[in-house]
Design an enzyme around this catalytic site. Sequence first.
Site, PDB file in Angstrom:
ATOM      1  N   CYS A 158       0.844  -1.200   0.000  1.00  0.00           N
ATOM      2  CA  CYS A 158       0.000   0.000   0.000  1.00  0.00           C
ATOM      3  C   CYS A 158       0.880   1.252   0.000  1.00  0.00           C
ATOM      4  O   CYS A 158       1.433   1.616  -1.032  1.00  0.00           O
ATOM      5  CB  CYS A 158      -0.956  -0.028   1.183  1.00  0.00           C
ATOM      6  SG  CYS A 158      -2.319   1.150   1.030  1.00  0.00           S
ATOM      7  N   HIS A 165      -3.486  -5.282   0.207  1.00  0.00           N
ATOM      8  CA  HIS A 165      -2.944  -5.810   1.463  1.00  0.00           C
ATOM      9  C   HIS A 165      -3.012  -7.336   1.448  1.00  0.00           C
ATOM     10  O   HIS A 165      -4.002  -7.917   1.921  1.00  0.00           O
ATOM     11  CB  HIS A 165      -3.731  -5.267   2.659  1.00  0.00           C
ATOM     12  CG  HIS A 165      -3.508  -3.822   2.936  1.00  0.00           C
ATOM     13  ND1 HIS A 165      -2.590  -3.377   3.871  1.00  0.00           N
ATOM     14  CD2 HIS A 165      -4.082  -2.714   2.399  1.00  0.00           C
ATOM     15  CE1 HIS A 165      -2.620  -2.046   3.901  1.00  0.00           C
ATOM     16  NE2 HIS A 165      -3.516  -1.629   3.021  1.00  0.00           N
ATOM     17  N   GLU A 193      -1.631  -9.438   3.293  1.00  0.00           N
ATOM     18  CA  GLU A 193      -1.556 -10.036   4.636  1.00  0.00           C
ATOM     19  C   GLU A 193      -2.925 -10.425   5.180  1.00  0.00           C
ATOM     20  O   GLU A 193      -3.035 -11.350   5.996  1.00  0.00           O
ATOM     21  CB  GLU A 193      -0.869  -9.076   5.616  1.00  0.00           C
ATOM     22  CG  GLU A 193      -1.623  -7.808   5.958  1.00  0.00           C
ATOM     23  CD  GLU A 193      -1.344  -6.638   5.049  1.00  0.00           C
ATOM     24  OE1 GLU A 193      -1.579  -5.473   5.457  1.00  0.00           O
ATOM     25  OE2 GLU A 193      -0.891  -6.877   3.904  1.00  0.00           O
TER      26      GLU A 193
END
Length: 637
Positions: A474, A601, A603
Amino acid sequence: MYKFALLSKSQYALLSKSLSAVRSPLAGLLRFQSNSTRVKLRKSSFPCRTLTQTLCLRTNTQTSSSDYHTQSEQREMKYVLVTGGVVSGLGKGVTASSIGVVLKACGLRVTSIKIDPYLNTDAGTMSPFEHGEVFVLDDGGEVDLDLGNYERFLDVTLTKDNNITTGKIFQFVIEKERKGDYLGKTVQVVPHITDAIKDWIESVAVIPVDGKEGPADVCVIELGGTVGDIESMPFIEALRQLSFSVGQDNFCLVHVSLIPVIGVVGEQKTKPTQHSVRELRALGLTPHLLACRSAQPLLENVKEKLSQFCHVPASNILNIHDVPNIWHIPLLLRNQNAHDAILKQLNLLSIAMPPALKDWTMMAETYDNLTNSVRIAMVGKYVGLTDSYLSVVKALLHACIACSVKPSIDWIAASDLEEDSAKLTPEAHAAAWETLKNAACVLVPGGFGDRGVRGMILAAKYARENNIPYLGICLGMQIAVIEFARSVLSLERADSNEFNANTPDPVVIFMPEGSRTHMGSTMRLGSRRTLFHTTNCITAKLYGNPQYVEERHRHRYEVNPEVIEVLEENGLKFVGKDETGKRMEILELPSHPFYVGVQFHPEFKSRPRRPSALFLGFILAATGKLEAHLKGHQNGI
């Protein structure tokens, strides 16, 4: 397929009677409409889009009232409520997640709800220092980080309605009052707020979150904060009413409390837990199980004392002591037969299996036995509170275990790398640079605001010039673009409009559809599709060469489309874009071993047994195994 059903008046009467007879969570969610009835949610019942897709009846053929009765009985929801006492931060979220893991291992389907008593509508506008990371869901919900724990532990996909806040409840009730839905009644905390809470819980509990049809068997509810907090009182009362309305066979309360050790003698003290349970009982809720947090295992005499004064059987007093890693918590619960106590309370012993946790045990023990480690430089803004990057840390852990190494994360405050720091705090500046140079790879995670940006740019430059694996997420991707524009294109004043609205070379700009007046829920949020524009790139190969990937986003700035051509001419390639082809999603530097930036993102979708492809590639590059992995993957090994 699930479809809406058109029912006659007589069919509707039979259906309503069946629903009320079994106290189904579907009861009360239906309403009558003219001479025929369309089964749907009440207009005022929490209109999460997923509810209208899932709370409906299977109607491929005509169904008798007895068939409806059977279906409702099968969908009777069981609730496990997890509360906390004495102090916050005891690990209620991990405890709730671990209970879900054990119940799922018994063959039950599990969903989760997190209740946050704060007045914010969601976690989107809260500082990471205030409340840890903001976890983003597929539907764009900005929620408490505990929902990330639920998703990772249970391998489910939750919705934003699985996170209940005081702000959401009050907003919903006030909107109803303004529309006149209460027909002139005086709107009060009891019954209107408490009824709204109960309706929300019962509505959301039946939403499938595991990719299968139909509602789950058990809903695990975590009540945030500690018992006695003034802001959680309406929720306590609503949950007390819920426990009464669904019946004792459908409700189990697990109270998490602290057993501290005072003084040099090292005696385990039970009085804080006694007071906490007394407070809970005074509010109308009696715990069925106690989950006692302690540094060391509980002594038997301590359990007996707790049982005597808290009115909880000794067999139902669980000890959650400190363990090498949190994956041991479900095993701790299993070893203390927590599942038997919960299943007995919920009358599920006859249908549940012994918990199958072989894979989970292997995962926990594998991590314990790892000896080699990899040093990862995490250059961020919020390193003072590691929960600010909780999902990134977990994604690194998942990837490292897949590579048979332990993660050794070196937290670097980005501002310590800046030149100003060399003058103001020279020791911190020197330590930060030494740490960066000793790392095997560099990760720059997301963030907002201009603090520390110059330090991040220096970290990205160091990684690029020294062939150190770099992953920018990001903001980290935007940092890579700014650094490249300044260092390679010689645009010394290149910047983001977020940091400098008057920069002559805006390489990162505000998204056209973004709001400049409202902060909450105005970013580009949730799962979005990214199309690969070439398969001959590291990212596509790591993902298995699909045409596209879907990852979760949370940003309001993007790379300026007008500078893409000149950036690519000078070697920075944008290999992934959105469906319009104008929004940059993935960048790579082909001349570098691993220099990747992504606008999304990754994750948030990483799981213990399915690490994120990008994090896996990042750790493989740091350990010198990436090339072999890509060749093996290409050859189908």
